[in-house]
Design an enzyme around this catalytic site. Structure first.
Site, mmCIF file in Angstrom:
data_model
loop_
_atom_site.group_PDB
_atom_site.id
_atom_site.type_symbol
_atom_site.label_atom_id
_atom_site.label_comp_id
_atom_site.label_asym_id
_atom_site.label_seq_id
_atom_site.Cartn_x
_atom_site.Cartn_y
_atom_site.Cartn_z
ATOM 1 N N THR A 173 0.825 -1.196 0.000
ATOM 2 C CA THR A 173 0.000 0.000 0.000
ATOM 3 C C THR A 173 0.863 1.251 0.000
ATOM 4 O OG1 THR A 173 -1.571 1.292 1.298
ATOM 5 C CG2 THR A 173 -0.238 -0.269 2.517
ATOM 6 N N SER A 218 -1.653 3.930 10.346
ATOM 7 C CA SER A 218 -2.598 3.053 11.057
ATOM 8 C C SER A 218 -1.887 1.739 11.334
ATOM 9 C CB SER A 218 -3.839 2.774 10.200
ATOM 10 O OG SER A 218 -3.545 1.804 9.203
ATOM 11 N N TYR A 264 -3.018 -1.194 10.499
ATOM 12 C CA TYR A 264 -3.109 -1.946 9.237
ATOM 13 C C TYR A 264 -1.934 -1.593 8.329
ATOM 14 C CZ TYR A 264 -3.978 -2.089 4.291
ATOM 15 O OH TYR A 264 -3.796 -2.222 2.945
ATOM 16 N N HIS A 265 -1.716 -0.282 8.104
ATOM 17 C CA HIS A 265 -0.634 0.125 7.196
ATOM 18 C C HIS A 265 0.720 -0.326 7.757
ATOM 19 C CE1 HIS A 265 -3.766 2.995 5.656
ATOM 20 N NE2 HIS A 265 -3.186 2.700 4.509
ATOM 21 N N LYS A 303 1.555 -3.748 6.780
ATOM 22 C CA LYS A 303 2.014 -3.856 5.393
ATOM 23 C C LYS A 303 3.515 -3.544 5.306
ATOM 24 C CE LYS A 303 -0.954 -4.390 2.521
ATOM 25 N NZ LYS A 303 -1.756 -5.547 2.047
HETATM 26 N N1 USQ Z 1 -11.672 9.900 4.149
HETATM 27 C C1 USQ Z 1 -12.566 10.940 4.301
HETATM 28 N N2 USQ Z 1 -13.881 10.620 4.434
HETATM 29 C C2 USQ Z 1 -14.352 9.344 4.412
HETATM 30 C C3 USQ Z 1 -13.419 8.283 4.257
HETATM 31 C C4 USQ Z 1 -12.081 8.605 4.135
HETATM 32 O O1 USQ Z 1 -12.192 12.121 4.313
HETATM 33 O O2 USQ Z 1 -15.546 9.130 4.535
HETATM 34 C C5 USQ Z 1 -10.234 10.215 3.986
HETATM 35 C C6 USQ Z 1 -9.352 9.491 4.981
HETATM 36 O O3 USQ Z 1 -9.267 10.227 6.177
HETATM 37 C C7 USQ Z 1 -8.040 9.373 4.205
HETATM 38 C C8 USQ Z 1 -8.490 9.241 2.753
HETATM 39 O O4 USQ Z 1 -9.840 9.693 2.707
HETATM 40 O O5 USQ Z 1 -7.292 10.548 4.324
HETATM 41 C C9 USQ Z 1 -8.436 7.804 2.207
HETATM 42 O O6 USQ Z 1 -9.189 6.989 3.081
HETATM 43 P P1 USQ Z 1 -9.743 5.556 2.623
HETATM 44 O O7 USQ Z 1 -10.640 5.067 3.722
HETATM 45 O O8 USQ Z 1 -10.312 5.613 1.257
HETATM 46 O O9 USQ Z 1 -8.403 4.725 2.479
HETATM 47 P P2 USQ Z 1 -7.417 4.100 3.561
HETATM 48 O O10 USQ Z 1 -8.005 3.998 4.909
HETATM 49 O O11 USQ Z 1 -6.118 4.841 3.442
HETATM 50 O O12 USQ Z 1 -7.232 2.613 3.025
HETATM 51 C C10 USQ Z 1 -7.550 2.229 1.687
HETATM 52 C C11 USQ Z 1 -7.733 0.722 1.665
HETATM 53 C C12 USQ Z 1 -6.418 0.043 2.033
HETATM 54 C C13 USQ Z 1 -5.324 0.553 1.110
HETATM 55 C C14 USQ Z 1 -5.229 2.065 1.166
HETATM 56 C C15 USQ Z 1 -4.263 2.655 0.192
HETATM 57 O O13 USQ Z 1 -8.763 0.329 2.565
HETATM 58 O O14 USQ Z 1 -6.558 -1.366 1.925
HETATM 59 O O15 USQ Z 1 -4.081 -0.005 1.498
HETATM 60 O O16 USQ Z 1 -6.516 2.616 0.822
HETATM 61 S S1 USQ Z 1 -3.491 4.119 0.815
HETATM 62 O O17 USQ Z 1 -4.513 5.034 1.291
HETATM 63 O O18 USQ Z 1 -2.690 4.707 -0.240
HETATM 64 O O19 USQ Z 1 -2.661 3.710 1.938
#
Ligand code: USQ
Length: 381
Positions: free
Chosen positions: A144, A179, A181-182, A185
């Site tokens: 990720t 997090s 989770y991260h 990874k």
């Molecule tokens: N966010 C909002 N509002 C929401 C949901 C999320 O503002 O309702 C924000 C979060 O705070 C964050 C961003 O949007 O800053 C991305 O959140 P996300 O829930 O879409 O993604 P994340 O929790 O980071 O995890 C997801 C996948 C995970 C993958 C990751 C890639 O669930 O499996 O590894 O994206 S990354 O984000 O590049 O680490």
């Protein structure tokens, strides 16, 4: 090729299995329904029901005439996993079999324990099974972009050359996740890097950003072949959530200031990237890292796009800046390199208004099934 997919019942795993089967590969999938169980336990099931893996495989056979062999079981169970490696002798294995949610990993001690145990043990077992039965097998590991966090310098593609006291060496790019989770990874990457150095495994680590979309060539063939689609606060990713919120008349849940920037990709590009990795494998003793996303957006930019397209489709879309339940930078520098997959031939699907509109169309068909209670409960880090 003989391809084994760990986590083949998931949001990405099932579409990957069908895509590879359609291309003529011999595909086996393993899944223990962990994600389905966790969703049921937390009352956050997806937008619509999907058939179980055995039913999916039967339906795929009926539609395509092609076979996918399913194994229901746990990759953390080494005897189970190693039996499949011994019988099938995969040439490539794709590892999606992880607890994938950052918010889930932060819920409580039990969720943290499950995340760390599941993710590290499944990766450890994979390394051992490959080493024991198919040492030439190419491991394609879903990592990720979140492993890097949001550093105040450019993010390189996996590695960083460092000059120190007149000498130079190459290291994994510094990682600082936001997090648990991260963090698992990062630990996966370290485990595999150790076994690459020690046992000469061949590994591709795909550092993927948040994925959006619910449609691939194969899922579109039949309603029963659809992939899972979560829109809840725990398992739903941000853009998928925003489209559902827009259709439900629920204010888009922008966390904090909304300047959080990430690298996004369409689910179709996930499949394309994994296929490119499959067709041009890493060499024995190589940990090859690709940053897997196609464009960066802030949360505010995503909310603007969803509002524009939603309003054009007749939805009364509003946006609300909620107190951020996560601990993360809300305004930051973000400039990751992502040239490796493009050089291999990736032709990105960009987030156009048309693509968003197609997502709306599918979600609108299920509008009556949206449960607003699942959208935001305020689970805090
Ligand atoms: N966010 C909002 N509002 C929401 C949901 C999320 O503002 O309702 C924000 C979060 O705070 C964050 C961003 O949007 O800053 C991305 O959140 P996300 O829930 O879409 O993604 P994340 O929790 O980071 O995890 C997801 C996948 C995970 C993958 C990751 C890639 O669930 O499996 O590894 O994206 S990354 O984000 O590049 O680490």
């Amino acid at each position: 090729m003989r391809v084994l997919i760990l986590g083949g019942d998931g949001y990405l795993g099932w579409p990957t299995a069908m895509a590879f089967s359609a291309k003529g590969h011999e595909v086996r999938v393993i899944d223990n329904y962990l994600r389905r169980r966790l969703c049921r336990e937390r009352d956050v099931e997806g937008l619509y029901e999907t058939p179980n893996l055995l039913e999916r495989v039967r339906r795929w056979k009926a539609i395509s005439g092609k076979s996918i062999t399913p194994h229901i079981g746990d990759c953390c169970d080494y005897p189970f996993l190693s039996r499949i490696f011994e019988q099938f002798e995969p040439e490539a294995v794709i590892h999606y079999a992880e607890q994938p949610s950052a918010p889930f990993s932060m819920l409580d001690h039990g969720a943290a324990d499950l995340t760390i145990t599941n993710n590290l043990r499944s990766t450890l077992n994979l390394a051992w099974a490959v080493h024991a039965f198919v040492p030439q097998c190419h491991i394609i590991k879903l990592g990720t972009m979140g492993e890097y966090g949001t550093p105040n310098i450019d993010i390189e593609e996996g590695w960083l050359d460092i000059d120190h006291n007149g000498r130079r060496d190459r290291f994994l790019y510094p990682r600082q996740a936001g997090s648990l989770y991260h963090t698992t990874k990062i630990q996966d990457t370290d485990l595999l890097w150790f076994y690459v150095r020690t046992w000469k495994l061949a590994v591709t680590d795909l550092m993927q950003g948040p994925v959006y979309g619910l449609s691939t060539t194969e899922t579109d063939l039949d309603d029963e072949l659809k992939t899972n689609f979560n829109y809840d606060e725990i398992f739903g990713t941000v853009l998928n959530r925003f489209v559902v919120q827009a259709v439900a008349g629920y204010p888009l849940t922008v966390y904090g200031k909304g300047g959080q920037t990430r690298g996004y990709l369409n689910i179709r590009d996930t499949l394309a990237c994994v296929e490119l990795a499959l067709l041009t494998p890493a060499a024995p003793g190589e940990l090859r890292v690709f940053n897997q996303f196609v464009e960066t957006f802030s949360v505010n930019e995503l909310a603007d796009r969803v509002s524009r397209v939603g309003k054009a489709r007749g939805h009364a879309v509003t946006v609300e800046n909620l107190a951020n339940p996560r601990v993360e930078a809300e305004e930051h520098y973000y400039n990751p390199v992502h040239t490796g997959l493009r050089e291999l031939g990736l032709k990105p699907h960009l987030l156009t208004d048309e693509v968003l509109s197609q997502m709306f169309e599918v979600v609108e068909r299920h509008a009556g099934q949206i449960d607003k209670h699942k959208i935001f409960r305020g689970y805090r880090w």
